[in-house]
Write a protein that holds these residues in place. Structure first.
Motif, mmCIF file in Angstrom:
data_model
loop_
_atom_site.group_PDB
_atom_site.id
_atom_site.type_symbol
_atom_site.label_atom_id
_atom_site.label_comp_id
_atom_site.label_asym_id
_atom_site.label_seq_id
_atom_site.Cartn_x
_atom_site.Cartn_y
_atom_site.Cartn_z
ATOM 1 N N ALA A 70 0.828 -1.206 0.000
ATOM 2 C CA ALA A 70 0.000 0.000 0.000
ATOM 3 C C ALA A 70 0.863 1.257 0.000
ATOM 4 N N ALA A 71 1.964 1.226 0.738
ATOM 5 C CA ALA A 71 2.856 2.377 0.812
ATOM 6 C C ALA A 71 3.468 2.703 -0.545
ATOM 7 N N TRP A 72 3.973 1.670 -1.233
ATOM 8 C CA TRP A 72 4.615 1.906 -2.529
ATOM 9 C C TRP A 72 3.600 2.202 -3.623
ATOM 10 N N LEU A 73 2.420 1.636 -3.522
ATOM 11 C CA LEU A 73 1.367 1.950 -4.491
ATOM 12 C C LEU A 73 0.949 3.409 -4.343
ATOM 13 N N SER A 74 0.824 3.862 -3.102
ATOM 14 C CA SER A 74 0.476 5.267 -2.845
ATOM 15 C C SER A 74 1.557 6.195 -3.376
ATOM 16 N N ALA A 75 2.816 5.810 -3.193
ATOM 17 C CA ALA A 75 3.929 6.616 -3.683
ATOM 18 C C ALA A 75 3.903 6.710 -5.209
ATOM 19 N N ALA A 76 3.586 5.605 -5.873
ATOM 20 C CA ALA A 76 3.523 5.590 -7.332
ATOM 21 C C ALA A 76 2.413 6.513 -7.843
ATOM 22 N N VAL A 77 1.271 6.504 -7.171
ATOM 23 C CA VAL A 77 0.157 7.377 -7.542
ATOM 24 C C VAL A 77 0.555 8.841 -7.378
ATOM 25 N N CYS A 78 1.259 9.130 -6.291
ATOM 26 C CA CYS A 78 1.693 10.508 -6.029
ATOM 27 C C CYS A 78 2.701 10.992 -7.063
ATOM 28 N N VAL A 79 3.536 10.103 -7.559
ATOM 29 C CA VAL A 79 4.483 10.465 -8.623
ATOM 30 C C VAL A 79 3.718 10.909 -9.865
ATOM 31 N N ILE A 80 2.676 10.176 -10.217
ATOM 32 C CA ILE A 80 1.856 10.515 -11.382
ATOM 33 C C ILE A 80 1.172 11.869 -11.184
ATOM 34 N N ILE A 81 0.704 12.116 -9.962
ATOM 35 C CA ILE A 81 0.025 13.386 -9.665
ATOM 36 C C ILE A 81 0.995 14.561 -9.722
ATOM 37 N N ALA A 82 2.240 14.350 -9.280
ATOM 38 C CA ALA A 82 3.221 15.435 -9.189
ATOM 39 C C ALA A 82 3.836 15.810 -10.533
ATOM 40 N N LEU A 83 3.828 14.890 -11.472
ATOM 41 C CA LEU A 83 4.504 15.123 -12.755
ATOM 42 C C LEU A 83 4.008 16.348 -13.531
ATOM 43 N N PRO A 84 2.712 16.542 -13.733
ATOM 44 C CA PRO A 84 2.261 17.673 -14.568
ATOM 45 C C PRO A 84 2.709 19.042 -14.071
ATOM 46 N N ASN A 85 2.652 19.272 -12.762
ATOM 47 C CA ASN A 85 2.978 20.591 -12.201
ATOM 48 C C ASN A 85 4.376 20.656 -11.588
ATOM 49 N N HIS A 86 5.149 19.576 -11.726
ATOM 50 C CA HIS A 86 6.505 19.521 -11.156
ATOM 51 C C HIS A 86 6.487 19.825 -9.655
ATOM 52 N N SER A 87 5.541 19.230 -8.981
ATOM 53 C CA SER A 87 5.410 19.452 -7.528
ATOM 54 C C SER A 87 6.375 18.538 -6.772
ATOM 55 N N TRP A 88 7.667 18.778 -6.958
ATOM 56 C CA TRP A 88 8.683 17.869 -6.427
ATOM 57 C C TRP A 88 8.788 17.935 -4.912
ATOM 58 N N LEU A 89 8.665 19.130 -4.355
ATOM 59 C CA LEU A 89 8.753 19.254 -2.902
ATOM 60 C C LEU A 89 7.602 18.505 -2.237
ATOM 61 N N TRP A 90 6.415 18.642 -2.796
ATOM 62 C CA TRP A 90 5.267 17.904 -2.270
ATOM 63 C C TRP A 90 5.487 16.406 -2.398
ATOM 64 N N LEU A 91 6.062 15.991 -3.528
ATOM 65 C CA LEU A 91 6.280 14.563 -3.770
ATOM 66 C C LEU A 91 7.248 13.962 -2.759
ATOM 67 N N ILE A 92 8.373 14.637 -2.514
ATOM 68 C CA ILE A 92 9.322 14.064 -1.556
ATOM 69 C C ILE A 92 8.769 14.131 -0.132
ATOM 70 N N SER A 93 7.855 15.081 0.104
ATOM 71 C CA SER A 93 7.219 15.135 1.426
ATOM 72 C C SER A 93 6.344 13.894 1.627
ATOM 73 N N VAL A 94 5.830 13.342 0.528
ATOM 74 C CA VAL A 94 5.050 12.102 0.605
ATOM 75 C C VAL A 94 5.948 10.961 1.061
ATOM 76 N N PHE A 95 7.151 10.885 0.470
ATOM 77 C CA PHE A 95 8.100 9.850 0.886
ATOM 78 C C PHE A 95 8.532 10.066 2.340
ATOM 79 N N ASN A 96 8.630 11.320 2.727
ATOM 80 C CA ASN A 96 8.971 11.629 4.113
ATOM 81 C C ASN A 96 7.860 11.159 5.047
ATOM 82 N N THR A 97 6.625 11.347 4.622
ATOM 83 C CA THR A 97 5.482 10.887 5.412
ATOM 84 C C THR A 97 5.470 9.367 5.523
#
Length: 270
Positions: free
Chosen positions: A130-157
């Motif tokens: 579930a953790a890695w599936l959620s991370a994969a979904v977040c990568v897809i969400i972050a790609l269009p707007n280049h929300s990299w800080l938000w994305l790594i905060s997901v991994f931090n969470t």
């Protein structure tokens, strides 16, 4: 780019940082050595190791990206202030790399040494998936707007959640067995030292910058220290006060959820 106001505090910061790195890094070895000497991993909870690998892998992604990526650093300063220092040091990246390697090696030991009746639980496998599936979904969400800080905060969470969860199976297993036999206390003592040093390092940086954004700007690192210290104290209490010197003759089954073998033999697959 922010700089240190006090050279003395910068030196103290580095000392605490590398003390945490050395303590945390060495903390992996007592368990590895104990497993090797016993040729057995009975007493070491497998869920703890599996969850720990996910925790350190996600923490490595967070640390490495924030430390090396200028784009993420720019987004960090836009959010928390242009004068703020990046809350990840070289020792954080070095620790994460080392942690992933040693945790993976411990998992390898679980695969080759005597395991008794112990298994990796389906619940643990489900949490990791579930953790890695959620991370994969977040990568897809972050790609269009280049929300990299938000994305790594997901991994931090993810690493924070794994830190909270991972200790529970081992603590409960010690309670069920009324013994810490097979689980290295040296690991815990060094982990406690690293957690205290890590918290001290963050405090020194905040004092120098006269800003506590270092804490809420890197909440994962803060919670990592606090949660680790909390559970380290529980394990120390179990080892020295509740079950001192007690040997577990046989590891009891921890329920039906713990019947999934880590590696199935060919005969079981037939």
């Amino acid at each position: 780019m922010a700089s240190w106001n006090s050279t003395s505090l910068e030196i103290v910061y580095q000392v605490f940082g590398w003390t945490a790195f050395v303590s945390w890094s060495i903390s992996f070895y007592p368990q590895v050595i104990l497993n090797f000497r016993r040729k057995s991993v009975v007493g070491l909870n497998f869920d703890f190791v599996v969850l720990n690998l996910t925790k350190h892998s996600s923490y490595l992604i967070y640390n490495a990206v924030l430390y090396f990526s200028s784009a993420v650093q720019r987004q960090y300063r836009e959010k928390y202030g242009i004068g703020q220092m990046i809350p990840v040091a070289a020792n954080d990246v070095a620790f994460s790399i080392h942690a992933v390697i040693l945790t993976a090696f411990t998992l390898f030991q679980i695969a080759i040494y005597e395991r008794g009746t112990q298994k990796v639980s389906k619940i643990s496998i489900g949490i990791v998936c579930a953790a890695w599936l959620s991370a994969a979904v977040c990568v897809i969400i972050a790609l269009p707007n280049h929300s990299w800080l938000w994305l790594i905060s997901v991994f931090n969470t993810i690493q924070v959640v794994m830190t909270v969860i991972k200790y529970v199976p081992q603590a409960f297993m010690n309670f069920r067995r009324k013994s810490t036999d097979g689980f290295s206390i040296g690991n815990i003592l060094l982990d406690l030292c690293g957690g205290v040093a890590n918290y001290a390092q963050m405090t020194v940086q905040s004092i120098d910058q006269d800003s506590w954004v270092n804490f809420y700007g890197n909440i994962g690192k803060l919670l990592l220290s606090l949660v680790s210290v909390f559970f380290d104290l529980i394990f120390i209490c179990q080892h020295y006060l509740l079950y001192p010197g007690k040997k577990a003759g046989k590891c009891p089954k921890l329920g039906e959820e713990s019947t999934e073998p880590l590696i199935k033999s060919e005969s079981e697959n037939v």
